[in-house]
Design a protein around this motif. Structure first.
Motif, PDB file in Angstrom:
ATOM      1  N   SER A  25       0.822  -1.215   0.000  1.00 20.10           N
ATOM      2  CA  SER A  25       0.000   0.000   0.000  1.00 20.10           C
ATOM      3  C   SER A  25       0.859   1.271   0.000  1.00 20.10           C
ATOM      4  O   SER A  25       0.396   2.335  -0.372  1.00 20.10           O
ATOM      5  N   ASP A  26       2.141   1.149   0.400  1.00 19.90           N
ATOM      6  CA  ASP A  26       3.010   2.329   0.374  1.00 19.90           C
ATOM      7  C   ASP A  26       3.288   2.815  -1.044  1.00 19.90           C
ATOM      8  O   ASP A  26       3.790   3.912  -1.240  1.00 19.90           O
ATOM      9  N   TYR A  27       3.031   1.957  -2.009  1.00 17.19           N
ATOM     10  CA  TYR A  27       3.319   2.348  -3.392  1.00 17.19           C
ATOM     11  C   TYR A  27       2.101   2.987  -4.062  1.00 17.19           C
ATOM     12  O   TYR A  27       2.193   3.478  -5.173  1.00 17.19           O
ATOM     13  N   LEU A  28       0.968   2.911  -3.361  1.00 13.92           N
ATOM     14  CA  LEU A  28      -0.260   3.381  -3.996  1.00 13.92           C
ATOM     15  C   LEU A  28      -0.617   4.783  -3.534  1.00 13.92           C
ATOM     16  O   LEU A  28      -0.367   5.119  -2.388  1.00 13.92           O
ATOM     17  N   PRO A  29      -1.244   5.648  -4.291  1.00 13.04           N
ATOM     18  CA  PRO A  29      -1.486   5.348  -5.701  1.00 13.04           C
ATOM     19  C   PRO A  29      -0.228   5.607  -6.531  1.00 13.04           C
ATOM     20  O   PRO A  29       0.508   6.539  -6.239  1.00 13.04           O
ATOM     21  N   PHE A  30       0.007   4.762  -7.508  1.00 14.03           N
ATOM     22  CA  PHE A  30       1.072   5.046  -8.457  1.00 14.03           C
ATOM     23  C   PHE A  30       0.683   6.264  -9.267  1.00 14.03           C
ATOM     24  O   PHE A  30      -0.477   6.456  -9.570  1.00 14.03           O
ATOM     25  N   LYS A  31       1.685   7.024  -9.623  1.00 13.66           N
ATOM     26  CA  LYS A  31       1.388   8.068 -10.618  1.00 13.66           C
ATOM     27  C   LYS A  31       1.089   7.324 -11.905  1.00 13.66           C
ATOM     28  O   LYS A  31       1.693   6.304 -12.184  1.00 13.66           O
ATOM     29  N   LEU A 223      15.403  -8.439  -6.519  1.00 14.07           N
ATOM     30  CA  LEU A 223      16.193  -7.212  -6.560  1.00 14.07           C
ATOM     31  C   LEU A 223      15.306  -5.985  -6.432  1.00 14.07           C
ATOM     32  O   LEU A 223      15.745  -4.934  -5.990  1.00 14.07           O
ATOM     33  N   PHE A 224      14.045  -6.121  -6.864  1.00 17.50           N
ATOM     34  CA  PHE A 224      13.136  -4.974  -6.919  1.00 17.50           C
ATOM     35  C   PHE A 224      11.817  -5.339  -6.262  1.00 17.50           C
ATOM     36  O   PHE A 224      11.416  -6.503  -6.307  1.00 17.50           O
ATOM     37  N   PRO A 225      11.109  -4.319  -5.711  1.00 13.89           N
ATOM     38  CA  PRO A 225       9.767  -4.597  -5.195  1.00 13.89           C
ATOM     39  C   PRO A 225       8.903  -5.191  -6.311  1.00 13.89           C
ATOM     40  O   PRO A 225       8.912  -4.686  -7.427  1.00 13.89           O
ATOM     41  N   PHE A 226       8.203  -6.257  -6.005  1.00 14.51           N
ATOM     42  CA  PHE A 226       7.285  -6.919  -6.954  1.00 14.51           C
ATOM     43  C   PHE A 226       7.985  -7.533  -8.162  1.00 14.51           C
ATOM     44  O   PHE A 226       7.357  -7.784  -9.173  1.00 14.51           O
ATOM     45  N   GLU A 227       9.302  -7.764  -8.037  1.00 15.23           N
ATOM     46  CA  GLU A 227       9.961  -8.531  -9.097  1.00 15.23           C
ATOM     47  C   GLU A 227       9.241  -9.880  -9.201  1.00 15.23           C
ATOM     48  O   GLU A 227       8.914 -10.496  -8.184  1.00 15.23           O
ATOM     49  N   THR A 228       8.962 -10.312 -10.403  1.00 18.88           N
ATOM     50  CA  THR A 228       8.210 -11.554 -10.602  1.00 18.88           C
ATOM     51  C   THR A 228       8.841 -12.373 -11.723  1.00 18.88           C
ATOM     52  O   THR A 228       9.243 -11.810 -12.734  1.00 18.88           O
ATOM     53  N   TRP A 229       8.922 -13.674 -11.511  1.00 18.53           N
ATOM     54  CA  TRP A 229       9.443 -14.580 -12.541  1.00 18.53           C
ATOM     55  C   TRP A 229       8.338 -15.519 -12.991  1.00 18.53           C
ATOM     56  O   TRP A 229       7.520 -15.971 -12.180  1.00 18.53           O
ATOM     57  N   THR A 294      10.120 -10.009 -14.679  1.00 21.75           N
ATOM     58  CA  THR A 294       9.478  -8.696 -14.821  1.00 21.75           C
ATOM     59  C   THR A 294       9.822  -7.846 -13.622  1.00 21.75           C
ATOM     60  O   THR A 294      10.001  -8.346 -12.505  1.00 21.75           O
ATOM     61  N   ARG A 295       9.980  -6.560 -13.844  1.00 21.86           N
ATOM     62  CA  ARG A 295      10.170  -5.625 -12.735  1.00 21.86           C
ATOM     63  C   ARG A 295       9.308  -4.405 -12.993  1.00 21.86           C
ATOM     64  O   ARG A 295       9.114  -3.981 -14.139  1.00 21.86           O
ATOM     65  N   LEU A 296       8.762  -3.874 -11.912  1.00 23.81           N
ATOM     66  CA  LEU A 296       7.986  -2.650 -12.043  1.00 23.81           C
ATOM     67  C   LEU A 296       8.968  -1.489 -12.078  1.00 23.81           C
ATOM     68  O   LEU A 296       9.992  -1.512 -11.394  1.00 23.81           O
ATOM     69  N   ARG A 297       8.671  -0.488 -12.885  1.00 20.54           N
ATOM     70  CA  ARG A 297       9.579   0.658 -12.968  1.00 20.54           C
ATOM     71  C   ARG A 297       9.110   1.725 -11.984  1.00 20.54           C
ATOM     72  O   ARG A 297       8.418   2.663 -12.329  1.00 20.54           O
ATOM     73  N   ILE A 298       9.497   1.506 -10.716  1.00 22.36           N
ATOM     74  CA  ILE A 298       9.112   2.461  -9.681  1.00 22.36           C
ATOM     75  C   ILE A 298      10.383   2.915  -8.980  1.00 22.36           C
ATOM     76  O   ILE A 298      11.429   2.306  -9.154  1.00 22.36           O
ATOM     77  N   GLY A 299      10.282   3.974  -8.198  1.00 26.61           N
ATOM     78  CA  GLY A 299      11.460   4.612  -7.619  1.00 26.61           C
ATOM     79  C   GLY A 299      12.397   3.645  -6.903  1.00 26.61           C
ATOM     80  O   GLY A 299      11.982   2.838  -6.094  1.00 26.61           O
ATOM     81  N   LEU A 300      13.666   3.697  -7.201  1.00 24.93           N
ATOM     82  CA  LEU A 300      14.643   2.811  -6.593  1.00 24.93           C
ATOM     83  C   LEU A 300      15.839   3.639  -6.158  1.00 24.93           C
ATOM     84  O   LEU A 300      16.049   4.729  -6.644  1.00 24.93           O
ATOM     85  N   ARG A 301      16.628   3.050  -5.257  1.00 23.91           N
ATOM     86  CA  ARG A 301      17.831   3.767  -4.834  1.00 23.91           C
ATOM     87  C   ARG A 301      18.964   3.485  -5.809  1.00 23.91           C
ATOM     88  O   ARG A 301      19.901   2.761  -5.516  1.00 23.91           O
ATOM     89  N   GLU A 302      18.827   4.075  -6.982  1.00 24.59           N
ATOM     90  CA  GLU A 302      19.766   3.764  -8.051  1.00 24.59           C
ATOM     91  C   GLU A 302      21.205   4.115  -7.673  1.00 24.59           C
ATOM     92  O   GLU A 302      22.132   3.439  -8.080  1.00 24.59           O
ATOM     93  N   GLY A 303      21.389   5.209  -6.911  1.00 23.61           N
ATOM     94  CA  GLY A 303      22.743   5.666  -6.586  1.00 23.61           C
ATOM     95  C   GLY A 303      23.500   4.633  -5.769  1.00 23.61           C
ATOM     96  O   GLY A 303      24.638   4.286  -6.080  1.00 23.61           O
ATOM     97  N   PHE A 304      22.838   4.083  -4.741  1.00 26.08           N
ATOM     98  CA  PHE A 304      23.470   3.069  -3.897  1.00 26.08           C
ATOM     99  C   PHE A 304      23.791   1.829  -4.728  1.00 26.08           C
ATOM    100  O   PHE A 304      24.875   1.252  -4.629  1.00 26.08           O
ATOM    101  N   GLU A 305      22.858   1.454  -5.577  1.00 22.83           N
ATOM    102  CA  GLU A 305      23.069   0.267  -6.413  1.00 22.83           C
ATOM    103  C   GLU A 305      24.238   0.474  -7.377  1.00 22.83           C
ATOM    104  O   GLU A 305      25.053  -0.415  -7.587  1.00 22.83           O
TER     105      GLU A 305
END
Ligand SMILES: [Zn+2]
Ligand SMILES: [Zn+2]
Ligand SMILES: [Zn+2]
Length: 328
Positions: A25-31, A223-229, A294-305
């Motif tokens: 629920s922290d991701y909702l609502p998505f833009k 690796l990502f929230p809601f990553e799905t195989w 599949t990965r959702l394209r939502i905000g990630l800590r790209e800098g740390f990665e």
């Protein structure tokens, strides 16, 4: 607290936040996903604009309605089909011609469609187009690796489409998975993917859905929230050996998963990649096991990665799977 989980295939470490996890629920609502603006009438992928694309390579028709899926060369390819394979040094650096194929699969004649709204027989046609193109491209001995990719919404055009890329080298992501697979096979004489499937079916908590031939799950070290195989339950290295029956079954699994994303996560933007064994007898890996990530394209800590090579995932895959199963 966070947990360091080791992704078992490539051996990558992932930081999973377990103490104050970001729940679904922290991701909702998505833009709403970014929708590129484009004049409707000029979309080269719409029915009626066939003259705006390079010459068609493959198509499937629906009775009395013309084409329903078509494949055309990409006008702006990463790889070019013409030319000689030329590996050379420039000082200490390695260079080669970007010989390959880059094709676009136009997934439907209508502009406003997506995997969640399509009928399963339309998804079946997309999968058949992938399979037939890979079978054809395999005859070109310059190609070692195929990749099928999809961004939703598309980067330049939101008409539903995906990319088939044939490459003269094996990309690092797949190479890492192959090394992990071989290492495991040498030690245990078993396929690591088959073992993961057995494990996930027995513990259940990361399973999102199961069809006759496929398992859809959140990986242990996502690796990502809601990553799905999405993975075939029987061992097979090559996507393009898929049978008609498996295609029917997979299309139902794909539709259910993307309908889940659409309904529960407000039509999120996503990327999908299909990983399959390298081709040609010198490179083919019978130990490998094809799958879709599949990965959702939502905000990630790209800098740390980027700085560490560690991924940080604030949503434990068990929570993600429970949510997508509808019990979260
Ligand atoms: Zn269109
Ligand atoms: Zn396997
Ligand atoms: Zn993979």
């Amino acid at each position: 607290m966070a947990e360091l989980r080791k992704e078992p295939i490539a051996g990558r470490w992932v930081v999973i936040t377990t103490d104050h996890p970001k729940g679904p629920s922290d991701y909702l609502p998505f833009k709403p996903p970014y929708r590129p603006q484009e004049p409707e009438g000029l979309c080269p992928f719409c029915r009626g604009s066939e003259g705006l694309t390079p010459k068609e390579i493959f198509s499937l028709n629906s009775e009395g309605k013309g084409w329903s899926v078509r494949v055309v060369p990409n006008k702006f390819p990463f790889f070019h089909i013409e030319g000689e394979f030329d590996r050379r040094g420039e000082g200490m650096y390695d260079v080669m011609e970007a010989i390959g194929a880059h094709e676009i699969v136009v997934e439907a004649p209508e502009h406003h469609q997506n995997l969640a709204s399509m009928e399963t027989d339309q998804i079946e046609k997309i999968l058949i187009a992938y399979r037939e193109r890979l079978i054809d491209l395999e005859r070109d001995l310059r190609f070692q690796q195929f990749l099928i990719l999809k961004n939703y919404p598309g980067v330049f055009n939101r008409h539903p489409h995906s990319h088939i890329i044939a490459m003269p080298v094996i990309p690092r992501r797949i190479d890492e998975e192959i090394w992990g697979t071989l290492d495991y096979y040498q030690r245990k004489e078993r396929c690591i993917f088959c073992d993961i499937i057995k494990e996930e079916i027995s513990v259940k908590k990361r399973v999102i859905l199961e069809t006759v031939h496929f398992l859809v799950f959140s990986p242990f070290a996502s690796l990502f929230p809601f990553e799905t195989w999405i993975i075939p339950k029987s061992h097979c290295p090559d996507f393009h050996r898929i049978t008609e029956e498996e295609i029917g079954d997979l299309s139902a699994g794909i539709q259910s998963l993307f309908l889940c994303f659409y309904k529960l996560l407000s039509d999120p933007p996503y990327s999908l990649a299909l990983h399959t064994s390298p081709v040609q007898s010198r490179f083919h890996r019978p130990e490998y096991h094809w799958h879709i990530e599949t990965r959702l394209r939502i905000g990630l800590r790209e800098g740390f990665e980027w700085g560490t090579g560690f991924f940080v995932n604030p949503t434990p895959p068990e929570d993600a799977a429970a949510f997508l199963r509808g019990v979260g």
